[in-house]
Design a protein around this motif. Structure first.
Motif, short mmCIF file in Angstrom:
data_model
loop_
_atom_site.label_atom_id
_atom_site.label_comp_id
_atom_site.label_asym_id
_atom_site.label_seq_id
_atom_site.Cartn_x
_atom_site.Cartn_y
_atom_site.Cartn_z
N GLY A 89 0.81 -1.22 0.00
CA GLY A 89 0.00 0.00 0.00
C GLY A 89 0.84 1.26 0.00
O GLY A 89 0.33 2.35 -0.27
N THR A 90 2.11 1.14 0.35
CA THR A 90 2.95 2.33 0.49
C THR A 90 4.09 2.38 -0.53
O THR A 90 4.24 3.37 -1.24
CB THR A 90 3.56 2.37 1.91
OG1 THR A 90 2.51 2.22 2.85
CG2 THR A 90 4.27 3.68 2.13
N GLY A 91 4.81 1.30 -0.61
CA GLY A 91 5.89 1.28 -1.57
C GLY A 91 7.15 0.63 -1.02
O GLY A 91 7.14 0.04 0.06
N THR A 92 8.21 0.75 -1.77
CA THR A 92 9.48 0.14 -1.41
C THR A 92 10.55 1.23 -1.34
O THR A 92 10.69 2.02 -2.26
CB THR A 92 9.86 -0.92 -2.46
OG1 THR A 92 8.85 -1.92 -2.51
CG2 THR A 92 11.19 -1.59 -2.08
N PHE A 93 11.26 1.24 -0.23
CA PHE A 93 12.19 2.34 0.03
C PHE A 93 13.56 1.82 0.44
O PHE A 93 13.67 0.77 1.07
CB PHE A 93 11.64 3.22 1.16
CG PHE A 93 10.27 3.78 0.88
CD1 PHE A 93 10.14 5.04 0.31
CD2 PHE A 93 9.13 3.03 1.14
CE1 PHE A 93 8.88 5.55 0.01
CE2 PHE A 93 7.86 3.52 0.85
CZ PHE A 93 7.73 4.78 0.28
N ILE A 94 14.59 2.57 0.08
CA ILE A 94 15.93 2.23 0.51
C ILE A 94 16.00 2.32 2.04
O ILE A 94 15.56 3.29 2.63
CB ILE A 94 16.98 3.21 -0.09
CG1 ILE A 94 16.85 3.29 -1.61
CG2 ILE A 94 18.39 2.78 0.33
CD1 ILE A 94 17.11 1.99 -2.32
N SER A 95 16.55 1.27 2.63
CA SER A 95 16.58 1.16 4.10
C SER A 95 17.43 2.23 4.74
O SER A 95 18.34 2.78 4.13
CB SER A 95 17.17 -0.18 4.53
OG SER A 95 16.41 -1.24 4.04
N GLU A 96 17.08 2.50 5.99
CA GLU A 96 18.04 3.19 6.86
C GLU A 96 19.26 2.29 6.89
O GLU A 96 19.13 1.06 6.87
CB GLU A 96 17.47 3.31 8.28
CG GLU A 96 16.04 3.81 8.34
CD GLU A 96 15.85 5.12 7.58
OE1 GLU A 96 16.66 6.03 7.82
OE2 GLU A 96 14.92 5.21 6.76
N LYS A 97 20.44 2.90 6.95
CA LYS A 97 21.65 2.09 6.81
C LYS A 97 21.71 0.95 7.82
O LYS A 97 21.86 1.16 9.01
CB LYS A 97 22.90 2.96 6.92
CG LYS A 97 23.39 3.45 5.57
CD LYS A 97 23.77 2.29 4.62
CE LYS A 97 24.21 2.84 3.27
NZ LYS A 97 24.24 1.79 2.23
N GLU A 98 21.59 -0.20 7.24
CA GLU A 98 21.60 -1.51 7.92
C GLU A 98 22.03 -1.51 9.39
O GLU A 98 23.07 -2.04 9.71
CB GLU A 98 22.53 -2.47 7.19
CG GLU A 98 23.29 -1.81 6.06
CD GLU A 98 22.66 -2.18 4.74
OE1 GLU A 98 22.44 -3.38 4.56
OE2 GLU A 98 22.38 -1.29 3.94
#
Lengths: 136, 136
Positions: free
Chosen positions: B79-88
DNA sequence: TATATTGTACTAAGGTATTAGTACAATATA
DNA sequence: TATATTGTACTAATACCTTAGTACAATATA
């Protein structure tokens, strides 16, 4: 025919690892070369004997040996056996540079995706080199 | 809901390369992260929009995103999307060390089998770091 | 709540990789 | 030459990988 040294290496296979048998064989030979257990001129087990030991089909060993032959790691001669090559004279400096570049690229991308940066990698490699050299 | 930055990245696929589509997508995201075009919090194209752009099935994109989620590279929410993570943050130093060790091991074995030794590798990496850093 | 937007589950088709079966070929050596 | 020893070619079975089809589920938002 000169009798080359036939070292007794213990090969093992892990059927559950998901890694194909022929690749496991290659990996074990590579590691043995890397840490000095195998060196130029040494004979590998014959296709048949290793197949019997590992309880797999001779063709699977043959495939592993053939791939290594293509990569220049071993020399194979029917009726004689399979031997660790004289050190890859056939790779030119340019070619080696290309291979290194592609290896490094893949490696850096992977490391990077785990949040590991180049400085860490370089430090790690330097420590590794200084503490326990891989090449005999 | 905060509107995250949606950058316009151009994805492309090479059907003849032999590399699976989902892996090509992952590779392109990784490279974009590595060179700074993508960074923490950036939104990736939606599964559907990218599937349309690339003319492949949404599930193939979904698979790429899922793999990256497992690796901790992205966060996905329906419902929202796919985002680059906060740095692991989730990878501990110990874990990272283990991963690095296994990456390095594979890499060194490969390099070694081409007759490339650690000194060459280290030199190469140092030059690479000093000339064109991969991280923004 | 209703609707749009986002990702997902399940299944099946097609292709590729891996391994084994069987018979064969090349070389060494008695 | 005869025989043993070494690797090889060809084929087929099986498993796995990749992708697509279809329908669904979760979330955001009007």
């Amino acid at each position: 025919m000169v009798m080359e040294e036939q070292k007794s290496l213990s090969f093992t296979l892990d059927p559950k690892s998901g890694v194909p048998y022929y690749k496991q064989v290659i990996l074990q030979v590579e590691m043995a070369i890397a840490d000095g257990r195998l060196t130029t001129g040494d004979q590998l087990p014959t296709v048949r004997s290793l197949a019997v030991d590992l309880k797999i089909n001779p063709n699977t060993i043959s495939r592993a040996y053939r791939e290594m032959e293509i990569r220049g790691i071993v020399n194979t001669q029917q009726g004689t056996g399979t031997f660790i090559s004289e050190k890859e004279i056939e790779i030119s400096a340019v070619e080696r540079e290309k291979i290194l570049a592609s290896l490094v690229r893949d490696f850096v991308i992977k490391a990077n995706s785990y949040g590991i940066d180049m400085d860490q990698v370089i430090d790690y490699l330097q420590e590794m080199r200084d503490n326990e050299p891989l090449k005999a």
